[in-house]
Design a protein around this motif. Structure first.
Motif, mmCIF file in Angstrom:
data_model
loop_
_atom_site.group_PDB
_atom_site.id
_atom_site.type_symbol
_atom_site.label_atom_id
_atom_site.label_comp_id
_atom_site.label_asym_id
_atom_site.label_seq_id
_atom_site.Cartn_x
_atom_site.Cartn_y
_atom_site.Cartn_z
ATOM 1 N N ARG A 62 0.839 -1.197 0.000
ATOM 2 C CA ARG A 62 0.000 0.000 0.000
ATOM 3 C C ARG A 62 0.878 1.252 0.000
ATOM 4 O O ARG A 62 0.551 2.245 0.640
ATOM 5 N N SER A 63 1.986 1.158 -0.697
ATOM 6 C CA SER A 63 2.951 2.243 -0.594
ATOM 7 C C SER A 63 2.386 3.542 -1.161
ATOM 8 O O SER A 63 2.774 4.619 -0.745
ATOM 9 N N GLN A 64 1.466 3.398 -2.091
ATOM 10 C CA GLN A 64 0.904 4.620 -2.649
ATOM 11 C C GLN A 64 -0.014 5.320 -1.657
ATOM 12 O O GLN A 64 -0.222 6.511 -1.746
ATOM 13 N N THR A 65 -0.574 4.546 -0.752
ATOM 14 C CA THR A 65 -1.492 5.184 0.173
ATOM 15 C C THR A 65 -0.812 5.574 1.482
ATOM 16 O O THR A 65 -1.055 6.625 2.015
ATOM 17 N N TYR A 66 0.031 4.688 1.969
ATOM 18 C CA TYR A 66 0.570 4.947 3.303
ATOM 19 C C TYR A 66 2.016 5.423 3.298
ATOM 20 O O TYR A 66 2.574 5.720 4.325
ATOM 21 N N GLY A 67 2.612 5.414 2.122
ATOM 22 C CA GLY A 67 4.001 5.807 2.110
ATOM 23 C C GLY A 67 4.932 4.633 2.288
ATOM 24 O O GLY A 67 6.094 4.689 1.942
ATOM 25 N N GLY A 68 4.392 3.546 2.819
ATOM 26 C CA GLY A 68 5.166 2.313 2.864
ATOM 27 C C GLY A 68 6.335 2.357 3.827
ATOM 28 O O GLY A 68 7.084 3.317 3.893
ATOM 29 N N VAL A 69 6.458 1.307 4.583
ATOM 30 C CA VAL A 69 7.594 1.171 5.466
ATOM 31 C C VAL A 69 8.425 0.036 4.896
ATOM 32 O O VAL A 69 7.890 -1.014 4.577
ATOM 33 N N SER A 70 9.716 0.213 4.774
ATOM 34 C CA SER A 70 10.491 -0.852 4.159
ATOM 35 C C SER A 70 10.591 -2.025 5.121
ATOM 36 O O SER A 70 10.654 -1.837 6.338
ATOM 37 N N PRO A 71 10.576 -3.243 4.597
ATOM 38 C CA PRO A 71 10.621 -4.429 5.459
ATOM 39 C C PRO A 71 11.792 -4.391 6.440
ATOM 40 O O PRO A 71 11.626 -4.742 7.605
ATOM 41 N N ASP A 72 12.918 -3.929 5.979
ATOM 42 C CA ASP A 72 14.097 -3.934 6.854
ATOM 43 C C ASP A 72 13.969 -2.969 8.026
ATOM 44 O O ASP A 72 14.629 -3.112 9.040
ATOM 45 N N GLU A 114 11.904 -14.823 -0.853
ATOM 46 C CA GLU A 114 12.002 -15.350 0.489
ATOM 47 C C GLU A 114 11.020 -14.633 1.403
ATOM 48 O O GLU A 114 10.788 -13.435 1.236
ATOM 49 N N ARG A 115 10.480 -15.352 2.355
ATOM 50 C CA ARG A 115 9.635 -14.697 3.346
ATOM 51 C C ARG A 115 10.511 -13.814 4.215
ATOM 52 O O ARG A 115 11.489 -14.290 4.796
ATOM 53 N N HIS A 116 10.151 -12.572 4.328
ATOM 54 C CA HIS A 116 10.936 -11.666 5.152
ATOM 55 C C HIS A 116 10.707 -12.000 6.618
ATOM 56 O O HIS A 116 9.660 -12.525 6.987
ATOM 57 N N THR A 117 11.696 -11.701 7.440
ATOM 58 C CA THR A 117 11.589 -12.105 8.850
ATOM 59 C C THR A 117 11.052 -11.013 9.765
ATOM 60 O O THR A 117 11.063 -11.183 10.986
ATOM 61 N N TYR A 118 10.536 -9.926 9.199
ATOM 62 C CA TYR A 118 10.203 -8.833 10.120
ATOM 63 C C TYR A 118 9.103 -9.188 11.106
ATOM 64 O O TYR A 118 9.078 -8.636 12.204
ATOM 65 N N VAL A 119 8.225 -10.116 10.738
ATOM 66 C CA VAL A 119 7.171 -10.459 11.686
ATOM 67 C C VAL A 119 7.749 -11.235 12.872
ATOM 68 O O VAL A 119 7.470 -10.917 14.031
ATOM 69 N N ILE A 120 8.586 -12.227 12.584
ATOM 70 C CA ILE A 120 9.149 -12.972 13.710
ATOM 71 C C ILE A 120 10.165 -12.136 14.479
ATOM 72 O O ILE A 120 10.283 -12.271 15.691
#
Lengths: 303, 303
Positions: free
Chosen positions: A45-55, A90-96
């Motif tokens: 949703r980067s167009q709406t929220y500005g997006g936060v990078s996964p890292d 690859e599944r990013h690990t930011y959730v865990i």
DNA sequence: GTTCCGCATGAATCGATAG
DNA sequence: ACTATCGATTCATGCGGAA
């Protein structure tokens, strides 16, 4: 800007236009019973929220969860609907990573519910099928949290009718498990029951009803958790309100709500919708307050 | 001790009695197409396996995954069936810790499938419902892994189901619920009809058939992944073979298998079963080799 | 043979109680 | 105080015997 919409029975919905990293400080310590939210997913949703990078997702989110920890009552619950993005195959690990960081903040990671999206979009990729589930992470402040399990019981299936027709002798006494698990059964306990407890897998279709907001979950989802973790008159908070699904459902269920939304379009959608519902329900809703540096909507006041 | 059972078409099942931390070194680099396993969960089955404490789980498992990384082909896949234990009211983090540690070892965490256990155990607790799902973590060595998506296609959703139901009611064909799940063996009946790719949520019941081993997953589970990630003649490895479900299914699907099991009872169960099946299928299975310091079963040879 | 129906079974977890 | 054991919770499934 903040709108406070008062409904009957002293129930109110407090809608805040602004960035939750800043607006959360206006909420009192230990005052919220349930936080239910679906934050913007990393980079989406980067167009709406500005997006936060996964890292940088964890870094961005941690100050917010710190505030949420502050405002949540000791017996309250935080349910976080989140899904990690696939980055470069690859599944990013930011959730865990987030789970671990929140535990260091003092949160207890008590449960992980699975939302199975029954009608998820068809489609596949060369190395991947459609993703049709999301995590609903349950966090708590203490081990003694409120849980109203009876509220979400489901009707017992035909099984009960079939099974309970003829009870054998073993059914009338407790029959212990033979594998030493300590697990046993006593069939005769079930006679007269009409409902069963659910599991931690929720089968709910995604909703496309509200087309103006790009990330709606079905009303069933917040409803289920609001039933499970709050009672009437309790306070429900959604720091990423979007078009207001959580707060609207809370309102319908006679829970007080606090919703924070950064984007004026969504905020207005939520406000309009919640006012309209208050209107139709009560005949006498009151828009109590409306203040802020910038007015983004025409003042709305009815009867 | 190792048994090598040769089937027709040069397919063989190699069964190793021993500790996989030691036995894996006998497997060649880059030789395995699919690793499918369900290791003992932390602290569970302590009466049979000795139990690994949750806090030491990652430490215990990492040397094994290092070997698995070595033996897996660059285009192969590792599917790990695992679930975290609840400890003191909180979900333990050893599974997510493991994901992070494996990534540091060089694994790619490509996907997380959900196994929804349709018939999970009954039971609820004051602060928790029944846990009816498990993780199936997919890891890869490279981004270019083999995936045969067509092999697991399922009949189109509603449309096919309804059609199927009508047929079965008039023709009394079969239990439609099995087909509806999409993962049963009856899919082949519907080749030529409309098919869809599946999602990453697998609805399968746990199996109660195998009474001698306490932790069996349904055959459908390895079958699905073997179809998806291997073709005939490929090599499938299960370093925690248990009573041999994975290797048995591989055998039935004409894949070579390597199974390692530390407990003689389970090893013998697996060996007996796989020999018996080879027998019935081929009329000429050959037990090629059997060697080891300790013989735990009577030599078995049939022709 | 086929269908029907009863029945045992299972990667569980918590809180209370006992040692 | 700390650990170990025990009792309570409750249902989809495949199997096997019966019809």
């Amino acid at each position: 800007m903040t709108s406070i919409i008062r409904h009957m029975k002293q129930i109110e919905s407090r809608l805040i236009l602004g960035d939750c990293t800043k607006e959360l400080v206006t909420i009192k310590d230990n005052s919220v019973n349930l936080i239910f939210t679906s934050p913007p997913y990393a980079d989406s949703r980067s167009q709406t929220y500005g997006g936060v990078s996964p890292d940088k997702y964890v870094e961005w989110f941690l100050p917010i969860t710190k505030e949420l920890l502050r405002v949540l009552k000791p017996d309250g619950t935080f349910v976080l609907n989140i899904k990690e993005k696939v980055v470069n195959g690859e599944r990013h690990t930011y959730v865990i990573d987030l789970i671990q960081a929140m535990r260091e903040q003092g949160w207890l990671w008590t449960e992980e519910f699975i939302w199975h999206k029954k009608n998820s979009y068809p489609g596949k990729w060369p190395n991947r099928f459609r993703d049709s589930w999301e995590r609903l992470l349950q966090f708590n402040k203490t081990r003694k949290f409120n849980m109203y399990q009876e509220e979400v019981m489901v009707p017992m299936g035909e099984w009960a009718n079939r099974r309970l027709k003829n009870l054998s002798e073993t059914d009338k006494v407790r029959d212990p498990s033979r594998v030493g698990s300590g697990f046993g059964k006593k069939i005769s306990n079930w006679i007269g029951r009409e409902k069963a407890y659910p599991t931690n897998v929720l089968h709910m279709a995604t909703e496309t009803r509200n087309k103006s907001h790009s990330a709606v979950f079905p009303e069933d989802l917040p409803e289920w958790f609001i039933k499970l973790f709050t009672k009437q008159g309790d306070w429900v908070l959604d720091p990423f309100m979007g078009s207001g699904t959580t707060i609207r459902v809370a309102q319908n269920m006679k829970r007080n709500g606090i919703g924070i939304e950064i984007l004026p379009e969504y905020f207005q959608l939520a406000q309009k919708d919640i006012m309209a519902r208050a209107n139709s329900q009560l005949k006498q809703p009151v828009l109590l307050e409306k203040k802020g540096k910038y007015e983004t909507t025409k003042p709305k006041r009815r009867n």
